[in-house]
Design a protein around this motif. Structure first.
Motif, PDB file in Angstrom:
ATOM      1  N   ILE A   1       3.122  -6.410 -10.021  1.00 33.39           N
ATOM      2  CA  ILE A   1       3.938  -6.193  -8.988  1.00 33.39           C
ATOM      3  C   ILE A   1       5.551  -5.702  -9.519  1.00 33.39           C
ATOM      4  O   ILE A   1       6.375  -4.979  -9.183  1.00 33.39           O
ATOM      5  N   ASN A   2       6.151  -6.607 -10.557  1.00 33.11           N
ATOM      6  CA  ASN A   2       7.304  -6.163 -11.143  1.00 33.11           C
ATOM      7  C   ASN A   2       7.205  -5.006 -12.024  1.00 33.11           C
ATOM      8  O   ASN A   2       8.143  -4.245 -11.954  1.00 33.11           O
TER       9      ASN A   2
ATOM     10  N   TYR B   1       1.060  -0.472  -4.485  1.00 35.28           N
ATOM     11  CA  TYR B   1       1.309  -2.133  -4.017  1.00 35.28           C
ATOM     12  C   TYR B   1       0.189  -2.500  -3.449  1.00 35.28           C
ATOM     13  O   TYR B   1      -0.168  -3.904  -3.684  1.00 35.28           O
ATOM     14  N   ARG B   2      -0.803  -1.799  -2.655  1.00 36.24           N
ATOM     15  CA  ARG B   2      -1.643  -2.438  -1.804  1.00 36.24           C
ATOM     16  C   ARG B   2      -2.856  -2.831  -2.622  1.00 36.24           C
ATOM     17  O   ARG B   2      -3.895  -3.254  -2.065  1.00 36.24           O
TER      18      ARG B   2
ATOM     19  N   LYS C   1       3.677 -10.140 -14.637  1.00 33.71           N
ATOM     20  CA  LYS C   1       3.563 -11.023 -13.308  1.00 33.71           C
ATOM     21  C   LYS C   1       2.310 -10.095 -12.381  1.00 33.71           C
ATOM     22  O   LYS C   1       2.336  -8.769 -12.070  1.00 33.71           O
TER      23      LYS C   1
ATOM     24  N   HIS D   1       0.769  -9.797  -8.354  1.00 30.75           N
ATOM     25  CA  HIS D   1       1.032 -10.140  -7.057  1.00 30.75           C
ATOM     26  C   HIS D   1      -0.391 -11.084  -6.785  1.00 30.75           C
ATOM     27  O   HIS D   1      -1.500 -10.766  -6.978  1.00 30.75           O
TER      28      HIS D   1
ATOM     29  N   LYS E   1      -2.065 -11.771  -4.033  1.00 28.80           N
ATOM     30  CA  LYS E   1      -2.906 -11.061  -2.922  1.00 28.80           C
ATOM     31  C   LYS E   1      -3.525  -9.889  -3.251  1.00 28.80           C
ATOM     32  O   LYS E   1      -4.718  -9.605  -3.397  1.00 28.80           O
ATOM     33  N   HIS E   2      -2.656  -8.987  -3.815  1.00 26.19           N
ATOM     34  CA  HIS E   2      -3.226  -7.404  -4.074  1.00 26.19           C
ATOM     35  C   HIS E   2      -3.574  -7.321  -5.576  1.00 26.19           C
ATOM     36  O   HIS E   2      -4.368  -6.527  -5.971  1.00 26.19           O
ATOM     37  N   LYS E   3      -3.382  -8.454  -6.322  1.00 26.77           N
ATOM     38  CA  LYS E   3      -3.827  -8.451  -7.668  1.00 26.77           C
ATOM     39  C   LYS E   3      -3.325  -7.151  -8.469  1.00 26.77           C
ATOM     40  O   LYS E   3      -4.078  -6.626  -9.223  1.00 26.77           O
ATOM     41  N   THR E   4      -2.079  -6.741  -8.418  1.00 24.83           N
ATOM     42  CA  THR E   4      -1.561  -5.666  -9.067  1.00 24.83           C
ATOM     43  C   THR E   4      -0.138  -5.973  -9.959  1.00 24.83           C
ATOM     44  O   THR E   4       0.504  -6.976  -9.243  1.00 24.83           O
TER      45      THR E   4
ATOM     46  N   ARG F   1       5.369  -2.289 -11.135  1.00 27.79           N
ATOM     47  CA  ARG F   1       5.518  -1.378 -10.347  1.00 27.79           C
ATOM     48  C   ARG F   1       6.758  -1.102  -9.703  1.00 27.79           C
ATOM     49  O   ARG F   1       7.139  -0.024  -9.537  1.00 27.79           O
TER      50      ARG F   1
END
Length: 427
Positions: A352-353, A158-159, A343, A345, A347-350, A355
Motif C-alpha cells: 500500500i505505501n 490498489y484493488r 507494509k 494492505h 484486505k487487498h494484500k498489495t 503504491r
C-alpha cells in the motif's frame, strides 16, 4: 523471536503475467515512431532485421532472467538476484536503477496521453497555459488528462494484483486485435504495395550496417518490460519454471507487433514520402502511422490504431505501476528502504505505501512537460540496461560461486548464454 516475513498473495495466473510483460514492452512509440525509425535505419530492411535480431538477443537475456526467477521467486526480483551475485551494495544500486526506469516509464506513458489527444482532438486539451519547459508548453487541460488516468490506474492497482492482471490481459488482447485489424485492413483494401518499401536500405547516405546497428542499439529500450515478470514472482499461482516460456513468447509477440506497425507505416506510400506528408491545413503530419491508415482504411483505420495506441499507453502505465510497487516493496523488505514501504494492505494484500509513493511521484510528471520526461526516461532506460547486465552476471557468478546450489533446471551451454546476455545488455 524472529520477525515474521511479510508475503504477497499468490493470485496471478500465467495469462496475466504474460500480459504484464507484453503490455509493458509495447508502448505508444510503436504506433507513433514508425516513420522516424525507418529514417533512422535508412530503410525498412535494416529496421525489420534490427527488430528481429534485437528481440532474439533479448531472449538470451530473458533466458538468464527465467533461470533466476525459478531459483528465487520473490518480489523485487533483480534486487535479490544482484544480492546473491554481488552483495548488498550492488543490490541497492540495481534496485534504484530499476526504480528510476520503471517510474519514468509510468510518467512518460501518462504524458503521452495529451500527445495522442492533440492528434485526435486538436485544441481540446491544450487550454489553460501554465508555462514552458525546454520548449514544451504545459497546459492545465493536458495536465488534468494525465492526472485523471494516473489516479485511475492507481485505484485499480490498489484493488489487488488479480484485478490488475485481468485488466492487463484484456487490454493486451484488445491491442493485439487492433494491430491485426490494422495490418489485415491495409492488405485487404489493396493499399499494401511492396514497391513502397524501396529503397530497402541506404537512404540518407546511411550504410546497411550502420542502419542495422542504430536499431539494434535501441533493442534494450524497445523491449524494456519483459523484466516486469520477476517483480511479481511471489504472486504466481503457477510453478515459476513456466516463466521461461512466458518471457520468450512475450518478446516474440513484441517483436512481431513492432515489425507489423512499421510495415503498415512504410507500405501504403513510398516510405520516404510518408515523412513529408501534410495535413489539411498544410502543416507537416506528426502522426505518420495514423495518417497512413487514414489513407488505407479511412477514419475506421485511424480508430483502430488509436485504440492500439491507447492500449499501449494504458498497459504500460498499469504494468509498470504494479511492478514498480513490488520493487520498492522488495527493497523495503531487504532493509534498503524504510520498513513502512513493506507494509501490505490487510484486505487487498498489495504494498500500500509503496503504491502511494509511486502515485504521488507520478502525479508530478505532467507538470514537468513532455520533453523533460523524455530525458528522464532515457536515463531510466539506461538504469534498466544496467540491471539486465547485473542479473546476467549474477547468473554466471552463482554457477561458479555456488556450484552445489540446487538448480530449478539445467541450462545447456550456460557460459555462452550468460556471456551473450552480459555483452548484449552491457554493450
Amino acid at each position: 523471536m524472529a520477525e515474521k516475513r511479510t508475503k504477497l498473495k499468490k493470485s496471478m495466473g500465467p495469462g496475466s503475467i504474460w500480459a504484464v510483460a507484453v503490455g509493458s514492452i509495447i508502448g505508444w512509440g510503436c504506433f507513433i515512431q514508425g516513420g522516424l525509425w525507418t529514417q533512422r535505419a535508412g530503410g525498412p530492411l535494416p529496421l525489420f532485421l534490427g527488430f528481429l535480431v534485437g528481440g532474439l538477443l533479448m531472449i538470451v537475456v530473458g533466458y538468464s532472467y527465467s533461470y533466476m526467477i525459478a531459483k528465487f521467486p520473490v518480489a523485487g526480483g533483480e534486487v535479490a538476484y544482484a544480492y546473491k551475485g554481488f552483495g548488498r551494495t550492488a543490490s541497492y544500486i540495481c534496485g534504484w536503477m530499476l526504480s528510476l526506469g520503471y517510474l519514468s516509464i509510468v510518467a512518460l506513458n501518462a504524458t503521452a496521453l495529451p500527445v495522442l489527444a492533440s492528434y485526435l482532438f486538436p485544441g481540446v486539451f491544450n487550454r489553460g497555459y501554465l508555462y514552458t519547459i525546454a520548449g514544451y508548453d504545459v497546459y492545465m487541460g493536458e495536465v488534468a488528462l494525465s492526472l485523471f488516468f494516473i489516479v485511475l490506474f492507481g485505484i485499480m492497482n490498489y484493488r489487488g494484483a488479480k484485478s490488475v492482471g485481468n485488466l492487463q490481459l484484456a487490454m493486451v488482447l484488445i491491442m493485439c486485435a487492433a494491430v491485426a485489424v490494422s495490418v489485415a485492413g491495409t492488405v485487404l483494401t489493396g493499399s499494401f504495395d511492396a514497391a513502397n518499401l524501396a529503397p530497402a536500405y541506404g537512404a540518407g547516405g546511411k550504410s546497411f550496417g550502420g542502419g542495422f546497428v542504430s536499431i539494434l542499439a535501441l533493442a534494450p529500450f524497445l523491449y524494456v518490460g519483459f523484466d516486469c515478470i520477476p517483480q511479481a514472482a511471489e504472486e504466481y499461482d503457477f510453478p515459476p519454471q513456466k516463466c521461461k516460456k512466458l518471457i520468450i513468447s512475450a518478446l516474440i509477440v513484441g517483436a512481431l507487433i513492432y515489425g507489423a506497425m512499421a510495415l503498415v507505416t512504410d507500405s501504403v506510400l513510398p516510405w520516404q514520402q510518408v515523412l513529408t506528408m501534410k495535413d489539411a491545413s498544410g502543416a507537416p503530419v506528426k502522426w505518420h502511422t495514423g495518417a497512413v491508415l487514414d489513407l488505407a482504411m479511412g477514419r475506421l483505420g485511424v480508430g483502430f490504431v488509436a485504440i492500439a495506441v491507447c492500449m499501449g499507453i494504458f498497459t504500460g502505465m498499469n504494468g509498470f505501476f504494479m511492478t514498480s510497487s513490488r520493487l520498492l516493496f522488495g527493497m523495503a523488505r531487504a532493509k534498503m528502504l524504510p520498513s513502512a514501504f513493506g507494509k501490505i494492505h490487510p484486505k487487498h494484500k498489495t504494498p500500500i505505501n509503496a503504491r502511494i509513493l509511486i502515485g504521488v511521484l507520478t502525479m508530478l510528471a505532467p507538470f514537468a512537460g513532455r520533453v523533460m520526461m523524455v530525458w528522464i526516461c532515457d536515463a531510466g532506460n539506461f538504469g534498466c540496461c544496467m540491471a539486465y547486465c547485473m542479473v546476467s552476471l549474477s547468473f554466471l557468478i552463482l554457477r561458479k560461486k555456488e556450484p552445489d546450489m540446487p538448480r530449478p533446471y539445467k541450462v545447456k551451454h550456460y557460459k555462452f548464454v550468460g556471456t551473450m546476455a552480459v555483452l548484449m545488455s552491457g554493450f
